[in-house]
Design a protein around this motif. Structure first.
Motif, PDB file in Angstrom:
ATOM      1  N   LEU A 133     -51.634   0.422  78.116  1.00  0.00           N
ATOM      2  CA  LEU A 133     -50.316   0.900  78.518  1.00  0.00           C
ATOM      3  C   LEU A 133     -49.933   0.221  79.817  1.00  0.00           C
ATOM      4  CD1 LEU A 133     -50.505   4.745  77.786  1.00  0.00           C
ATOM      5  CD2 LEU A 133     -49.133   3.051  76.577  1.00  0.00           C
ATOM      6  N   VAL A 134     -48.758  -0.420  79.798  1.00  0.00           N
ATOM      7  CA  VAL A 134     -48.291  -1.143  80.980  1.00  0.00           C
ATOM      8  C   VAL A 134     -46.844  -0.720  81.234  1.00  0.00           C
ATOM      9  CG1 VAL A 134     -47.829  -3.386  82.019  1.00  0.00           C
ATOM     10  CG2 VAL A 134     -49.798  -3.095  80.505  1.00  0.00           C
ATOM     11  N   GLY A 135     -46.576  -0.170  82.406  1.00  0.00           N
ATOM     12  CA  GLY A 135     -45.220   0.222  82.763  1.00  0.00           C
ATOM     13  C   GLY A 135     -44.567  -0.805  83.661  1.00  0.00           C
ATOM     14  N   ALA A 136     -43.246  -1.034  83.446  1.00  0.00           N
ATOM     15  CA  ALA A 136     -42.518  -2.021  84.249  1.00  0.00           C
ATOM     16  C   ALA A 136     -41.032  -1.674  84.232  1.00  0.00           C
ATOM     17  CB  ALA A 136     -42.748  -3.423  83.714  1.00  0.00           C
ATOM     18  N   PRO A 137     -40.337  -1.854  85.378  1.00  0.00           N
ATOM     19  CA  PRO A 137     -38.894  -1.562  85.427  1.00  0.00           C
ATOM     20  C   PRO A 137     -38.084  -2.652  84.727  1.00  0.00           C
ATOM     21  CG  PRO A 137     -39.918  -1.541  87.617  1.00  0.00           C
ATOM     22  CD  PRO A 137     -40.879  -2.196  86.685  1.00  0.00           C
ATOM     23  N   LEU A 138     -36.856  -2.310  84.377  1.00  0.00           N
ATOM     24  CA  LEU A 138     -35.926  -3.287  83.812  1.00  0.00           C
ATOM     25  C   LEU A 138     -35.707  -4.426  84.793  1.00  0.00           C
ATOM     26  CD1 LEU A 138     -33.196  -0.999  82.166  1.00  0.00           C
ATOM     27  CD2 LEU A 138     -34.574  -2.737  80.985  1.00  0.00           C
ATOM     28  N   GLY A 139     -35.558  -5.626  84.243  1.00  0.00           N
ATOM     29  CA  GLY A 139     -35.227  -6.787  85.058  1.00  0.00           C
ATOM     30  C   GLY A 139     -36.403  -7.447  85.743  1.00  0.00           C
ATOM     31  N   THR A 140     -37.588  -6.870  85.631  1.00  0.00           N
ATOM     32  CA  THR A 140     -38.765  -7.466  86.276  1.00  0.00           C
ATOM     33  C   THR A 140     -39.564  -8.278  85.258  1.00  0.00           C
ATOM     34  OG1 THR A 140     -40.107  -5.512  85.831  1.00  0.00           O
ATOM     35  CG2 THR A 140     -38.897  -5.557  87.917  1.00  0.00           C
ATOM     36  N   ASP A 141     -40.541  -9.026  85.774  1.00  0.00           N
ATOM     37  CA  ASP A 141     -41.474  -9.754  84.922  1.00  0.00           C
ATOM     38  C   ASP A 141     -42.762  -8.943  84.784  1.00  0.00           C
ATOM     39  OD1 ASP A 141     -39.562 -11.698  85.029  1.00  0.00           O
ATOM     40  OD2 ASP A 141     -40.714 -13.074  86.306  1.00  0.00           O
ATOM     41  N   VAL A 142     -43.377  -8.988  83.626  1.00  0.00           N
ATOM     42  CA  VAL A 142     -44.620  -8.264  83.409  1.00  0.00           C
ATOM     43  C   VAL A 142     -45.587  -9.155  82.637  1.00  0.00           C
ATOM     44  CG1 VAL A 142     -43.898  -7.196  81.236  1.00  0.00           C
ATOM     45  CG2 VAL A 142     -45.637  -6.083  82.621  1.00  0.00           C
ATOM     46  N   THR A 143     -46.879  -9.035  82.944  1.00  0.00           N
ATOM     47  CA  THR A 143     -47.919  -9.826  82.272  1.00  0.00           C
ATOM     48  C   THR A 143     -48.926  -8.889  81.612  1.00  0.00           C
ATOM     49  OG1 THR A 143     -47.713 -11.666  83.839  1.00  0.00           O
ATOM     50  CG2 THR A 143     -49.750 -11.540  82.565  1.00  0.00           C
ATOM     51  N   ILE A 144     -49.225  -9.156  80.351  1.00  0.00           N
ATOM     52  CA  ILE A 144     -50.263  -8.429  79.625  1.00  0.00           C
ATOM     53  C   ILE A 144     -51.332  -9.430  79.208  1.00  0.00           C
ATOM     54  CG2 ILE A 144     -48.791  -6.534  78.842  1.00  0.00           C
ATOM     55  CD1 ILE A 144     -48.339  -8.000  76.244  1.00  0.00           C
TER      56      ILE A 144
END
Length: 368
Positions: A238-249
Motif C-alpha cells: 500500500l502506497v499513499g500519494a497526493p494528486l499531482g505528485t510523483d510516486v515510485t513503487i
C-alpha cells in the motif's frame, strides 16, 4: 772378456727389464670409471648433459644406451639413434657427454654408459623429467554446468604432470563451498567436488587449481548455474500519494534462467512502457533484480492496483500493490514580513510574559 762388452751386456739387460716393467704396467692400466653418472632432475623443455668420466680409455670405445627404450643412443662420437635432439661431446680428456636438447617426458629413465672391454664395464644414471601440471579438459567438467535447485551435482577436474598433481577447489568470489547443507568449507581437495541439494546461493564460479610443486600451477574456471522458477517480494503493498505528485513503487525478483519482467495496471495484462507518464528501472545483480516504476504527476485515473510480473522457462510469479490518494500536507501561509515578522512576534511574547510576572508579584497576599 773386455770391460766395455760387459758394460754393454749389462745395459741391454737393464733395458729389457724396463720394457718388461712397462708392459706389465700398461697391462694393468685398464679403463675405469673415474666418477659416477649423477642422477639428474630437470623440467621438461630444458637442455641437459649426462657425463661419463673414464680413465685409461686407450683404444676402447664409449657407448650410451637408454635402458627403458632398449635403444643404443651413441658410440664414441657418433650418434646412432635418429633423434636430432641427442648429440655427443668429448672434452679431450676423460669426459664423454651425452647432450639432450629440449628434454621431453619420454626421455626420462635409466641411462647406461658402456666401455667395450672384455668383460664389458658399465655404469648407470637416472634422468628424472618433471612436468608442470596441465588440466585435461576432455576428462574435466565443461566450463559451464547447469542443475536444478535442490538436486545434487558433481564437478570433475583431472590434471596430468610429474609428480602427480594435487587438485584443490575454491570459489572465485571467496565464499565458502557448501559441501552439504550442514558443512561449509573454504576449500576442498580431490578430483571431484560433490555438492548436495544445491541452492541458488551455490551459484557462481568454481576454480579447480592443480599444482605439483613444479611451477606454474594451473586452474580451470567452472561456472555453476542453479536453475529455479521466479520468486518475487513486494516491499510495500500500500502506497499513499497526493494528486499531482510523483510516486515510485518497486518489487524484488529472483530467477534463473534470466526472467522477463514487466508492470501492468489494474486487471490489464498489457505492459507499461517508459514514456512521459512512466519511468521504468531494473537493477540486476546475478539472478536478483530490483524493479522500480515511477508514475509522474498523479491524476485520479492513476490510482488503483499495479502488478509486477516475472517469468522464465520454469514458471512465473507476480505481486500486487495499491496506490491510493492522500491529502496534501497542510502548509501555513507565508508571512509577507518574513524574518522580521518572526523576530517581532518573538519580542512580543517576551514582553507579555514579563508583564504577567510583574502583576503576579504586586498582587496582595491573603492573610490568615
Amino acid at each position: 772378456m773386455p770391460c766395455h762388452r760387459v758394460a754393454w751386456i749389462a745395459y741391454l739387460a737393464a733395458a729389457v727389464a724396463i720394457v718388461s716393467q712397462m708392459s706389465s704396467v700398461l697391462s694393468v692400466l685398464e679403463p675405469e670409471f673415474a666418477e659416477p653418472i649423477p642422477n639428474v632432475t630437470i623440467p621438461v623443455g630444458r637442455d641437459v648433459s649426462l657425463p661419463c668420466v673414464v680413465s685409461n680409455l686407450g683404444n676402447y670405445k664409449v657407448a650410451w644406451i637408454h635402458i627403458d627404450r632398449k635403444m643404443i643412443l651413441a658410440v664414441h662420437k657418433h650418434v646412432i639413434a635418429r633423434i636430432p635432439r641427442f648429440s655427443m661431446a668429448h672434452d679431450g680428456q676423460k669426459t664423454w657427454l651425452l647432450n639432450i636438447n629440449g628434454v621431453r617426458a619420454s626421455d626420462k629413465g635409466i641411462y647406461m654408459c658402456q666401455v667395450n672391454t672384455d668383460p664389458m664395464i658399465s655404469q648407470i644414471g637416472y634422468l628424472q623429467v618433471v612436468v608442470p601440471p596441465n588440466i585435461v579438459d576432455d576428462e574435466s567438467s565443461t566450463s559451464t554446468v547447469a542443475v536444478r535447485e535442490g538436486l545434487n551435482i558433481s564437478l570433475t577436474c583431472k590434471a596430468k604432470g610429474n609428480p602427480e598433481p594435487r587438485i584443490v577447489w575454491k570459489r572465485e568470489n571467496g565464499f565458502n563451498i557448501t559441501v552439504d547443507r550442514r558443512k561449509k568449507v573454504e576449500k576442498q581437495h580431490g578430483n571431484v567436488l560433490n555438492l548436495t541439494k544445491v541452492s541458488r546461493d551455490d551459484m557462481g564460479s568454481y576454480l579447480c587449481i592443480a599444482s605439483n610443486g613444479i611451477p606454474p600451477s594451473v586452474s580451470k574456471r567452472i561456472v555453476l548455474d542453479i536453475e529455479f522458477s521466479p520468486t518475487l517480494v513486494v516491499p510495500n503493498q500500500l502506497v499513499g500519494a497526493p494528486l499531482g505528485t510523483d510516486v515510485t513503487i518497486d518489487c524484488l525478483t529472483e530467477a534463473y534462467p534470466r526472467s522477463i519482467s514487466f508492470w501492468s495496471f489494474q486487471e490489464s495484462r498489457n505492459m507499461i512502457f517508459s514514456g512521459s507518464k512512466y519511468h521504468l528501472v531494473v537493477n540486476e545483480v546475478g539472478y536478483k533484480a530490483h524493479m522500480k516504476l515511477t508514475i509522474r504527476s498523479l491524476s485520479p485515473e492513476d490510482y488503483g492496483n499495479y502488478k509486477c510480473v516475472t517469468k522464465n522457462s520454469l514458471g512465473e510469479a507476480e505481486g500486487s500493490m495499491r496506490i491510493y490518494e492522500i491529502p496534501r500536507p497542510y502548509q501555513s501561509p507565508k508571512s509577507t514580513s518574513g524574518l522580521l515578522n518572526g523576530v517581532a512576534h518573538t519580542d512580543l511574547n517576551k514582553k507579555h510574559l514579563f508583564l504577567l510576572l510583574f502583576a503576579y508579584i504586586l498582587m496582595p497576599w491573603p492573610f490568615t
